[in-house]
Design a protein around this motif. Structure first.
Motif, short mmCIF file in Angstrom:
data_model
loop_
_atom_site.label_atom_id
_atom_site.label_comp_id
_atom_site.label_asym_id
_atom_site.label_seq_id
_atom_site.Cartn_x
_atom_site.Cartn_y
_atom_site.Cartn_z
N SER A 10 9.56 -26.94 3.28
CA SER A 10 9.39 -25.86 4.25
C SER A 10 10.63 -25.77 5.12
N GLY A 11 11.21 -24.58 5.21
CA GLY A 11 12.41 -24.41 6.02
C GLY A 11 12.09 -24.13 7.47
N THR A 12 11.08 -23.30 7.72
CA THR A 12 10.78 -22.88 9.09
C THR A 12 9.35 -23.21 9.52
N ASN A 14 6.25 -22.72 8.07
CA ASN A 14 5.04 -22.02 7.63
C ASN A 14 4.31 -22.78 6.52
N THR A 15 5.06 -23.19 5.52
CA THR A 15 4.44 -23.93 4.41
C THR A 15 4.01 -25.33 4.85
N SER A 58 8.57 -18.81 -1.07
CA SER A 58 9.43 -18.03 -1.96
C SER A 58 10.85 -18.09 -1.41
N GLY A 60 15.36 -18.10 -2.62
CA GLY A 60 16.29 -17.47 -3.57
C GLY A 60 15.84 -16.04 -3.78
N GLU A 62 12.69 -14.90 -5.36
CA GLU A 62 11.39 -15.26 -5.96
C GLU A 62 11.47 -16.55 -6.77
N SER A 90 4.33 -19.90 1.55
CA SER A 90 4.52 -18.70 2.37
C SER A 90 5.62 -17.83 1.76
N GLY A 92 8.00 -13.84 2.43
CA GLY A 92 8.45 -12.90 3.45
C GLY A 92 8.23 -11.45 3.08
N TRP A 93 8.88 -11.00 2.03
CA TRP A 93 8.91 -9.57 1.75
C TRP A 93 8.56 -9.24 0.30
N GLY A 94 8.32 -10.24 -0.51
CA GLY A 94 8.07 -9.98 -1.93
C GLY A 94 6.61 -9.70 -2.22
#
Ligand SMILES: Cc1cc2nc3c(=O)[nH]c(=O)nc-3n(C[C@H](O)[C@H](O)[C@H](O)COP(=O)(O)O)c2cc1C
Length: 144
Positions: A10-12, A14-15, A58, A60, A62, A90, A92-94
């Motif tokens: 998880s980077g931020t 959420n996951t 998600s 890269g 996808e 989690s 974002g936009w996909g």
């Protein structure tokens, strides 16, 4: 007591929040939950468990996160046949393509992706998603 390993990237956060909800469900279901950031995961322990959960957003285009999660998953591909696997993450936009690919990958490895799909959410998990993740954890405990 049986153990369910929950490994995530998880980077931020959420996951990571999703992983903690899965862990709460595992505990409710009567199994031991071990939550590992993928950077600290013991792959042999994971490979020895009957039920595991894997989480990654998600990234890269996808894809799984490429520096830690993808190499871990590549190692795991040959080691999860027969296991019950809960997938979550989690986005974002996909449209969730990374998760469809991940479910297909896990099933192609000879494992069973629980419920036939992953649990995904846009950004941070809302209350409904957290409940679904806890239910996933309880199901994993029942299969551990
Ligand atoms: C480098 C990068 C690539 C991403 N690629 C996608 C993508 O292909 N599709 C998508 O829906 N979201 C994408 N996202 C958005 C993340 O999936 C989203 O912010 C997610 O909530 C991050 O989860 P985390 O807080 O667990 O790190 C990307 C984010 C970053 C930083």
């Amino acid at each position: 007591m049986s153990t369910v390993y929950i490994v995530y990237w998880s980077g931020t956060g959420n996951t990571e929040a999703m992983a903690q909800a899965v862990a709460a469900g595992v505990t409710e279901g009567g199994a031991e939950a071990v939550v590992w950031n993928v950077s600290e995961a013991d792959i042999e322990a994971v490979a020895g468990a009957k039920a595991i959960a894997l989480g990654c957003p998600s990234m890269g285009a996808e894809q799984l996160e490429e520096s830690e999660m993808e190499p871990f998953m590549t190692d795991l591909d040959g080691k999860i046949s027969g296991k019950t696997v809960g997938l979550f993450g989690s986005y974002g936009w996909g449209a969730g393509e990374w998760m469809e690919d991940w479910v297909n990958r896990v099933n192609a490895d000879g494992a069973t992706a629980l419920n036939g799909e992953g649990i995904i959410c846009n950004g941070a998990p809302d209350a409904d998603t957290l409940e679904n993740l806890k239910a996933l954890g309880r199901d994993l405990a029942a299969n551990a």
